[in-house]
Motif scaffolding. Structure first.
Motif, mmCIF file in Angstrom:
data_model
loop_
_atom_site.group_PDB
_atom_site.id
_atom_site.type_symbol
_atom_site.label_atom_id
_atom_site.label_comp_id
_atom_site.label_asym_id
_atom_site.label_seq_id
_atom_site.Cartn_x
_atom_site.Cartn_y
_atom_site.Cartn_z
ATOM 1 N N UNK A 47 50.961 42.227 51.961
ATOM 2 C CA UNK A 47 51.607 43.147 51.027
ATOM 3 C C UNK A 47 52.588 42.358 50.174
ATOM 4 N N UNK A 48 52.380 42.383 48.854
ATOM 5 C CA UNK A 48 53.238 41.634 47.936
ATOM 6 C C UNK A 48 53.677 42.503 46.763
ATOM 7 N N UNK A 49 54.367 43.606 47.001
ATOM 8 C CA UNK A 49 54.777 44.442 45.873
ATOM 9 C C UNK A 49 55.781 43.726 44.981
ATOM 10 N N UNK A 50 55.604 43.866 43.691
ATOM 11 C CA UNK A 50 56.545 43.282 42.744
ATOM 12 C C UNK A 50 56.348 41.804 42.484
ATOM 13 N N UNK A 72 60.472 37.250 41.390
ATOM 14 C CA UNK A 72 61.548 36.885 40.471
ATOM 15 C C UNK A 72 62.605 37.975 40.389
ATOM 16 N N UNK A 73 63.840 37.539 40.274
ATOM 17 C CA UNK A 73 64.965 38.461 40.100
ATOM 18 C C UNK A 73 64.934 39.014 38.675
ATOM 19 N N UNK A 74 65.548 40.159 38.457
ATOM 20 C CA UNK A 74 65.607 40.701 37.096
ATOM 21 C C UNK A 74 66.271 39.711 36.143
ATOM 22 N N UNK A 77 71.414 39.685 32.146
ATOM 23 C CA UNK A 77 71.754 40.672 31.128
ATOM 24 C C UNK A 77 71.281 42.067 31.491
ATOM 25 N N UNK A 78 70.422 42.172 32.514
ATOM 26 C CA UNK A 78 70.001 43.489 32.981
ATOM 27 C C UNK A 78 71.170 44.154 33.691
ATOM 28 N N UNK A 79 71.215 45.468 33.667
ATOM 29 C CA UNK A 79 72.310 46.143 34.374
ATOM 30 C C UNK A 79 72.270 45.825 35.873
ATOM 31 N N UNK A 80 73.414 45.590 36.455
ATOM 32 C CA UNK A 80 73.490 45.299 37.887
ATOM 33 C C UNK A 80 73.245 46.586 38.677
ATOM 34 N N UNK A 85 68.179 46.614 47.879
ATOM 35 C CA UNK A 85 67.678 46.079 49.137
ATOM 36 C C UNK A 85 66.467 45.184 48.893
ATOM 37 N N UNK A 86 66.194 44.892 47.630
ATOM 38 C CA UNK A 86 65.086 44.014 47.281
ATOM 39 C C UNK A 86 65.447 42.585 47.641
#
Length: 134
Positions: A47-50, A72-74, A77-80, A85-86
């Motif tokens: 299982x590899x979601x995302x 990868x992390x968002x 500049x994306x909203x925190x 829990x990712x």
């Protein structure tokens, strides 16, 4: 005098509890896997979601399979997030099989967050002798 505790966590010192909580959040997590064996070979599902298809790497030796991927992390500049829990980053899983696998016959499919790798069993095994020099 008898003191009643409100929570079982009251037994821990606050610093110790904080350390345990940090270790839990930084602990490496690997995706759940399922390995099936048939007469013809092995089927490994993870299982590899995302995870993007491009970040998945599948390598094989005579009797093992190594799967590496990165979530990868968002982008900056994306909203925190208020709560997350990712788990982001790179991880690797390896599987060793009781009999050899045919590396040339490997197939990997990724769809809807599920990676499936089919590894046929090798029809022949090879033995190599090495001369010991003094």
């Amino acid at each position: 005098m008898l003191t009643l505790r409100q929570s079982p966590f009251d037994l821990f010192e606050k610093d110790l509890f904080k350390q345990l909580e940090q270790q839990l959040h930084t602990a490496e997590r690997v995706p759940p896997a399922e390995v099936l064996e048939t007469e013809a070979g092995y089927a490994i599902s993870l299982e590899l979601p995302g995870v993007s298809r491009e970040s998945i790497d599948v390598k094989a030796t005579d009797r093992s399979l190594v799967i590496t991927a990165e979530r990868s992390a968002p982008a900056e500049g994306s909203p925190a997030p208020m709560l997350s829990e990712f788990r982001y980053g790179t991880w690797s899983r390896s599987f060793r099989f009781p009999s050899g696998i045919d590396r040339d016959g490997l197939e990997a499919h990724y769809r809807d967050g599920l990676l499936t790798v089919v590894a046929p069993k090798a029809q022949t095994t090879t033995t190599v002798s090495v001369k010991v020099e003094g």
